[in-house]
Design an enzyme around this catalytic site. Structure first.
Site, PDB file in Angstrom:
ATOM      1  N   ASN A  62     -24.201  15.263  12.384  1.00  0.00           N
ATOM      2  CA  ASN A  62     -22.810  15.015  11.979  1.00  0.00           C
ATOM      3  C   ASN A  62     -22.071  16.294  11.593  1.00  0.00           C
ATOM      4  OD1 ASN A  62     -22.463  12.326  12.475  1.00  0.00           O
ATOM      5  ND2 ASN A  62     -23.060  11.645  10.420  1.00  0.00           N
TER       6      ASN A  62
ATOM      7  N   HIS B  28     -30.793  10.335   9.227  1.00  0.00           N
ATOM      8  CA  HIS B  28     -30.871  11.798   9.120  1.00  0.00           C
ATOM      9  C   HIS B  28     -29.539  12.489   9.430  1.00  0.00           C
ATOM     10  CE1 HIS B  28     -34.788  10.044  10.301  1.00  0.00           C
ATOM     11  NE2 HIS B  28     -35.208  10.734   9.266  1.00  0.00           N
ATOM     12  N   CYS B  29     -28.426  11.846   9.070  1.00  0.00           N
ATOM     13  CA  CYS B  29     -27.079  12.391   9.333  1.00  0.00           C
ATOM     14  C   CYS B  29     -26.870  12.675  10.822  1.00  0.00           C
ATOM     15  CB  CYS B  29     -26.798  13.673   8.535  1.00  0.00           C
ATOM     16  SG  CYS B  29     -26.873  13.468   6.779  1.00  0.00           S
ATOM     17  N   ALA B  30     -27.625  12.010  11.668  1.00  0.00           N
ATOM     18  CA  ALA B  30     -27.507  12.293  13.101  1.00  0.00           C
ATOM     19  C   ALA B  30     -27.554  10.994  13.903  1.00  0.00           C
ATOM     20  CB  ALA B  30     -28.619  13.242  13.529  1.00  0.00           C
TER      21      ALA B  30
END
Ligand SMILES: Cc1ncc(COP(=O)(O)O)c(C=O)c1O
Length: 379
Positions: free
Chosen positions: A99, A338-340
């Site tokens: 992100n 995982h912010c992804a």
């Protein structure tokens, strides 16, 4: 015994010299570079410049003044994208971005007229270079991509992409959050124009450290303005780097710690750190792979992997596995997206997320075995 396997988020522990360096700076130096002109200010400036020198040495950057400090890789990526891209510019990225890349790009698409093409990666995160080249248009200003995925561990072929970018006269931004200090990076040899790095991961610095390395000749619009210590009369930020990109008092205590972190990496050697981390990764994969219902995400080929091992297990929720590992076994892992989310969408795990183990160079073989046995006993 507490086991820490979340080094992809932030490395821990830090080398002893990092703690000492921060403590020493705060107690004995405590001044801000460029503000003062007295001896302790000069010492603070010397420390900051020394970090710029070692960082540019480590990444084969052409000029240490191109190293601008930030709080983290996220700020560095924002600084690069917002400083470079204008309405109508086309940018090529990938389908596995964190992100830190994806959100600023989407914000610029919504509000700034930037056009994005995200090259679809395979489920293991690998990319076809032909797919990327086929997307280049006359308006393509930038190729912006991560060096390695924090979910899949996949290392992308940035040297080849850099050569392609150079051939077509396109700028190249690399998000090296997962590789700085853990995998060799050669900005000059790989034709990287802008390199965003975290100081607090593979460079072993404290939280709140990171930076953007800018190749000479690239002019970024400022994304934040304020005091620069010198050249105070004009109403605009100075042209010269790094001052142009460093408004306000920086995290010099953190930067002093980063100096010790980078020195640690240089002393051990990036290749040796990589070997160590991949020995542990291979051990972990071997210990996990025969567990019933367990799938390891990312490429099977270890030469294109970092020390990130994300797994899903049929019938289990990753967050619950991580909670039991933590609360019962005192093992820190990271579950979820995982912010992804883009990477998870690509891997087909957007709904479930995954459980991620990420060893670091201080992890021991025993800790790897213990973590694997803990998961086995839960299953
Ligand atoms: C691939 C990738 N990019 C960017 C970031 C953001 O890094 P930072 O926390 O230093 O902003 C991370 C953090 O995990 C990451 O893994």
């Amino acid at each position: 015994m507490s086991i820490y396997l979340d080094n992809a988020a932030t490395s821990w522990p830090k080398p002893e010299t990092v703690y000492q360096s921060v403590d020493n700076f705060m107690r004995k130096v405590g001044a801000t570079p460029g503000r003062g002109g007295y001896r302790r200010e000069e010492e603070a400036a010397r420390i900051a410049d020394q970090v710029r020198d070692t960082i540019s040495e480590l990444f084969h950057a052409p000029d240490p003044t191109g190293v601008a400090f930030t709080m983290n890789a996220t700020q560095a990526i924002n600084m690069a994208l917002k400083g470079l891209l204008r309405s109508g510019d086309h940018v090529i990225t990938t389908s596995i971005e964190h992100n830190a890349m994806w959100r600023p790009l989407k914000a610029m698409e919504r509000g700034g007229g930037v056009v994005i093409t995200a090259i679809p990666c395979a489920g293991d995160g690998t990319i076809q270079l032909n797919d990327l080249e086929a997307q280049i248009r006359p308006t393509t200003r930038l190729i912006a991509m991560l060096h390695a995925s924090n979910v899949l561990g996949t290392i992308l072929p940035i040297a080849e992409v850099g050569a392609m970018a150079k051939k077509h006269g396109i700028h190249f931004l690399v998000d090296a959050a997962q590789t700085a200090g853990a995998y060799p990076i050669d900005m000059a040899g790989m034709n990287i124009d802008l390199l965003a790095f975290s100081g607090h991961k593979g460079l072993y610095g404290p939280h709140g450290t990171g930076g953007l390395v800018v190749r000479p000749g690239i002019r970024l619009e400022t994304w934040i303005e304020g005091g620069s210590g010198v050249e105070s009369t004009p109403e605009t930020m100075p042209e010269a780097l790094p001052l142009r990109l460093e408004a306000g008092t920086q995290n010099t205590a953190g930067i002093a710690g980063l100096l010790a972190g980078v020195a640690f990496v240089q002393k051990l050697g990036v290749e040796q750190i990589r070997d160590r981390e991949m020995t542990l990764t291979s051990l972990l994969i071997d210990a996990l792979c025969d567990m019933p219902g367990l799938t390891i995400l990312g490429p099977a080929d270890l030469t294109i992997r970092t020390a990130v091992v994300s797994v899903i297990v049929e019938g289990y929720v990753p967050d619950q596995l991580a909670a039991v590992l933590d609360q019962v076994f005192d093992i820190a892992t990271r579950a979820g997206l995982h912010c992804a989310p883009q990477a998870h969408r690509t891997a087909g795990t957007l709904n479930s997320g995954a459980l991620r183990f990420s060893p670091g160079c201080f992890t021991t073989e025993d800790e790897i075995h213990e973590a694997a046995e803990a998961l086995r006993s839960i299953l």
